[in-house]
Scaffold this motif. Structure first.
Motif, PDB file in Angstrom:
ATOM      1  N   LYS A 138       0.851  -1.197   0.000  1.00  0.00           N
ATOM      2  CA  LYS A 138       0.000   0.000   0.000  1.00  0.00           C
ATOM      3  C   LYS A 138       0.878   1.235   0.000  1.00  0.00           C
ATOM      4  N   VAL A 139       0.488   2.177  -0.837  1.00  0.00           N
ATOM      5  CA  VAL A 139       1.117   3.490  -0.852  1.00  0.00           C
ATOM      6  C   VAL A 139       0.037   4.497  -0.498  1.00  0.00           C
ATOM      7  N   THR A 140       0.340   5.355   0.445  1.00  0.00           N
ATOM      8  CA  THR A 140      -0.645   6.321   0.896  1.00  0.00           C
ATOM      9  C   THR A 140       0.038   7.649   1.153  1.00  0.00           C
ATOM     10  N   GLU A 141      -0.750   8.656   1.446  1.00  0.00           N
ATOM     11  CA  GLU A 141      -0.201   9.987   1.692  1.00  0.00           C
ATOM     12  C   GLU A 141      -0.271  10.332   3.177  1.00  0.00           C
ATOM     13  N   THR A 142       0.648  11.177   3.579  1.00  0.00           N
ATOM     14  CA  THR A 142       0.675  11.636   4.966  1.00  0.00           C
ATOM     15  C   THR A 142      -0.674  12.197   5.368  1.00  0.00           C
ATOM     16  N   GLY A 143      -1.114  11.800   6.561  1.00  0.00           N
ATOM     17  CA  GLY A 143      -2.359  12.327   7.098  1.00  0.00           C
ATOM     18  C   GLY A 143      -3.587  11.471   6.828  1.00  0.00           C
ATOM     19  N   THR A 144      -3.459  10.489   5.975  1.00  0.00           N
ATOM     20  CA  THR A 144      -4.615   9.642   5.669  1.00  0.00           C
ATOM     21  C   THR A 144      -4.684   8.465   6.636  1.00  0.00           C
ATOM     22  N   PRO A 145      -5.882   7.966   6.915  1.00  0.00           N
ATOM     23  CA  PRO A 145      -6.007   6.780   7.761  1.00  0.00           C
ATOM     24  C   PRO A 145      -5.738   5.521   6.945  1.00  0.00           C
ATOM     25  N   VAL A 146      -5.145   4.547   7.612  1.00  0.00           N
ATOM     26  CA  VAL A 146      -4.825   3.288   6.952  1.00  0.00           C
ATOM     27  C   VAL A 146      -5.185   2.139   7.900  1.00  0.00           C
ATOM     28  N   THR A 147      -5.803   1.105   7.378  1.00  0.00           N
ATOM     29  CA  THR A 147      -6.094  -0.086   8.175  1.00  0.00           C
ATOM     30  C   THR A 147      -5.508  -1.313   7.506  1.00  0.00           C
ATOM     31  N   LEU A 148      -4.749  -2.054   8.281  1.00  0.00           N
ATOM     32  CA  LEU A 148      -4.175  -3.319   7.822  1.00  0.00           C
ATOM     33  C   LEU A 148      -4.910  -4.458   8.515  1.00  0.00           C
ATOM     34  N   ARG A 149      -5.127  -5.518   7.764  1.00  0.00           N
ATOM     35  CA  ARG A 149      -5.893  -6.637   8.310  1.00  0.00           C
ATOM     36  C   ARG A 149      -5.030  -7.890   8.398  1.00  0.00           C
ATOM     37  N   CYS A 150      -5.183  -8.587   9.500  1.00  0.00           N
ATOM     38  CA  CYS A 150      -4.572  -9.894   9.678  1.00  0.00           C
ATOM     39  C   CYS A 150      -5.709 -10.889   9.914  1.00  0.00           C
ATOM     40  N   HIS A 151      -5.706 -11.948   9.144  1.00  0.00           N
ATOM     41  CA  HIS A 151      -6.755 -12.954   9.231  1.00  0.00           C
ATOM     42  C   HIS A 151      -6.143 -14.335   9.421  1.00  0.00           C
ATOM     43  N   GLN A 152      -6.652 -15.077  10.404  1.00  0.00           N
ATOM     44  CA  GLN A 152      -6.135 -16.423  10.660  1.00  0.00           C
ATOM     45  C   GLN A 152      -7.268 -17.440  10.632  1.00  0.00           C
ATOM     46  N   THR A 153      -6.927 -18.629  10.234  1.00  0.00           N
ATOM     47  CA  THR A 153      -7.895 -19.726  10.211  1.00  0.00           C
ATOM     48  C   THR A 153      -7.531 -20.815  11.212  1.00  0.00           C
ATOM     49  N   GLU A 154      -6.594 -20.517  12.119  1.00  0.00           N
ATOM     50  CA  GLU A 154      -6.085 -21.506  13.075  1.00  0.00           C
ATOM     51  C   GLU A 154      -6.790 -21.460  14.423  1.00  0.00           C
ATOM     52  N   ASN A 155      -7.626 -20.453  14.639  1.00  0.00           N
ATOM     53  CA  ASN A 155      -8.315 -20.300  15.925  1.00  0.00           C
ATOM     54  C   ASN A 155      -7.330 -20.106  17.084  1.00  0.00           C
ATOM     55  N   HIS A 156      -6.182 -19.480  16.807  1.00  0.00           N
ATOM     56  CA  HIS A 156      -5.196 -19.224  17.856  1.00  0.00           C
ATOM     57  C   HIS A 156      -5.619 -18.028  18.691  1.00  0.00           C
ATOM     58  N   ARG A 157      -5.289 -18.118  19.961  1.00  0.00           N
ATOM     59  CA  ARG A 157      -5.722 -17.081  20.906  1.00  0.00           C
ATOM     60  C   ARG A 157      -4.944 -15.778  20.764  1.00  0.00           C
ATOM     61  N   TYR A 158      -3.623 -15.908  20.565  1.00  0.00           N
ATOM     62  CA  TYR A 158      -2.750 -14.737  20.603  1.00  0.00           C
ATOM     63  C   TYR A 158      -2.452 -14.233  19.198  1.00  0.00           C
ATOM     64  N   MET A 159      -2.523 -12.919  19.039  1.00  0.00           N
ATOM     65  CA  MET A 159      -2.169 -12.298  17.766  1.00  0.00           C
ATOM     66  C   MET A 159      -1.324 -11.060  18.033  1.00  0.00           C
ATOM     67  N   TYR A 160      -0.393 -10.786  17.137  1.00  0.00           N
ATOM     68  CA  TYR A 160       0.587  -9.721  17.338  1.00  0.00           C
ATOM     69  C   TYR A 160       0.773  -8.929  16.043  1.00  0.00           C
ATOM     70  N   TRP A 161       1.059  -7.652  16.208  1.00  0.00           N
ATOM     71  CA  TRP A 161       1.488  -6.831  15.077  1.00  0.00           C
ATOM     72  C   TRP A 161       2.907  -6.331  15.356  1.00  0.00           C
ATOM     73  N   TYR A 162       3.786  -6.563  14.377  1.00  0.00           N
ATOM     74  CA  TYR A 162       5.159  -6.095  14.445  1.00  0.00           C
ATOM     75  C   TYR A 162       5.437  -5.210  13.223  1.00  0.00           C
ATOM     76  N   ARG A 163       6.406  -4.319  13.384  1.00  0.00           N
ATOM     77  CA  ARG A 163       6.939  -3.617  12.231  1.00  0.00           C
ATOM     78  C   ARG A 163       8.418  -3.939  12.102  1.00  0.00           C
ATOM     79  N   GLN A 164       8.867  -4.046  10.866  1.00  0.00           N
ATOM     80  CA  GLN A 164      10.259  -4.381  10.606  1.00  0.00           C
ATOM     81  C   GLN A 164      10.934  -3.228   9.880  1.00  0.00           C
ATOM     82  N   ASP A 165      12.014  -2.763  10.459  1.00  0.00           N
ATOM     83  CA  ASP A 165      12.792  -1.672   9.876  1.00  0.00           C
ATOM     84  C   ASP A 165      14.269  -2.039   9.911  1.00  0.00           C
TER      85      ASP A 165
END
Lengths: 117, 113
Positions: free
Chosen positions: B11-38
């Motif tokens: 995704k490419v977006t402009e400064t100031g705009t809202p952005v939503t990222l989605r994570c979807h799992q089919t494993e029925n796992h309890r724990y979910m995490y969001w990381y960023r890599q730089d």
């Protein structure tokens, strides 16, 4: 707070040579320890992990790591490098049971492994 | 491989705009995490969830919010995107933290202009 330090952001070895990637952690109690590999433009794949028991852990693709509590280290080794091992490697820790961090993984900065023919 | 997907993948977006990222799992796992890599920072935890509607902050949560209304979906929202949020974002899931295995999604490359 826990932290992970990977010594050397880039490591270069010749094909067939020993691979040694260093990882040290800081923690008041021994944590769970992980090594992940990331190939270009891909997600992370688990190589191996240490939770309890035997301190020498064998993983996929011929890699292994040894947990040394006295040295707070979990170095990754492979006896003979292959060209396909070229990737970025991440060491990570997670608190062992009893702490309150709910399984968060804390990652090191990563080490890029280059394998020369 | 675990059933975990991320959308969008790029995704490419402009400064100031809202952005939503989605994570979807089919494993029925309890724990979910969001990381960023730089580069030079490895992966850093933004937010995590230990159940439906149960979330908490990670080490780099400023400027991000999350929601988890269903077990299978974990949404990451940048309310007003900034250039410093240009990164690759990874979702991860785990059945039984901390000793359980973690599975990572394929990543979302976000560029904020």
């Amino acid at each position: 707070a826990q932290s992970v330090t990977q010594l050397g952001s880039h490591v270069s070895v010749s094909e067939g040579a020993l691979v040694l990637l260093r990882c040290n952690y800081s923690s008041s109690v021994p944590p769970y320890l992980f090594w992940y590999v990331q190939y270009p433009n891909q997600g992370l794949q688990l190589l191996l992990k240490y939770t309890t028991g035997a301190t020498l852990v064998k993983g996929i693709n011929g890699f292994e790591a040894e947990f040394k509590k006295s040295e707070t280290s979990f170095h990754l080794t492979k006896p003979s490098a292959h060209m396909s091992d070229a990737a970025e490697y991440f060491c990570a820790v997670s608190p062992s049971p009893g702490s309150s961090n709910t399984g968060k993984l804390i990652f090191g900065q990563g080490t890029t492994l280059q394998v020369k023919p | 491989d675990a059933g975990i997907t991320q959308s969008p993948r790029h995704k490419v977006t402009e400064t100031g705009t809202p952005v939503t990222l989605r994570c979807h799992q089919t494993e029925n796992h309890r724990y979910m995490y969001w990381y960023r890599q730089d580069p030079g920072h490895g992966l850093r935890l933004i937010h995590y969830s230990y159940g439906v509607k149960d979330t908490d902050k990670g080490e780099v949560s400023d400027g991000y919010s999350v929601s988890r209304s269903k077990t299978e979906d974990f949404l990451l929202t940048l309310e007003s995107a900034t250039s410093s949020q240009t990164s690759v974002y990874f979702c991860a899931i785990s059945e039984s933290a901390p000793s359980g295995r973690y599975f990572f999604g394929p990543g979302t490359r976000l560029t904020v202009l």
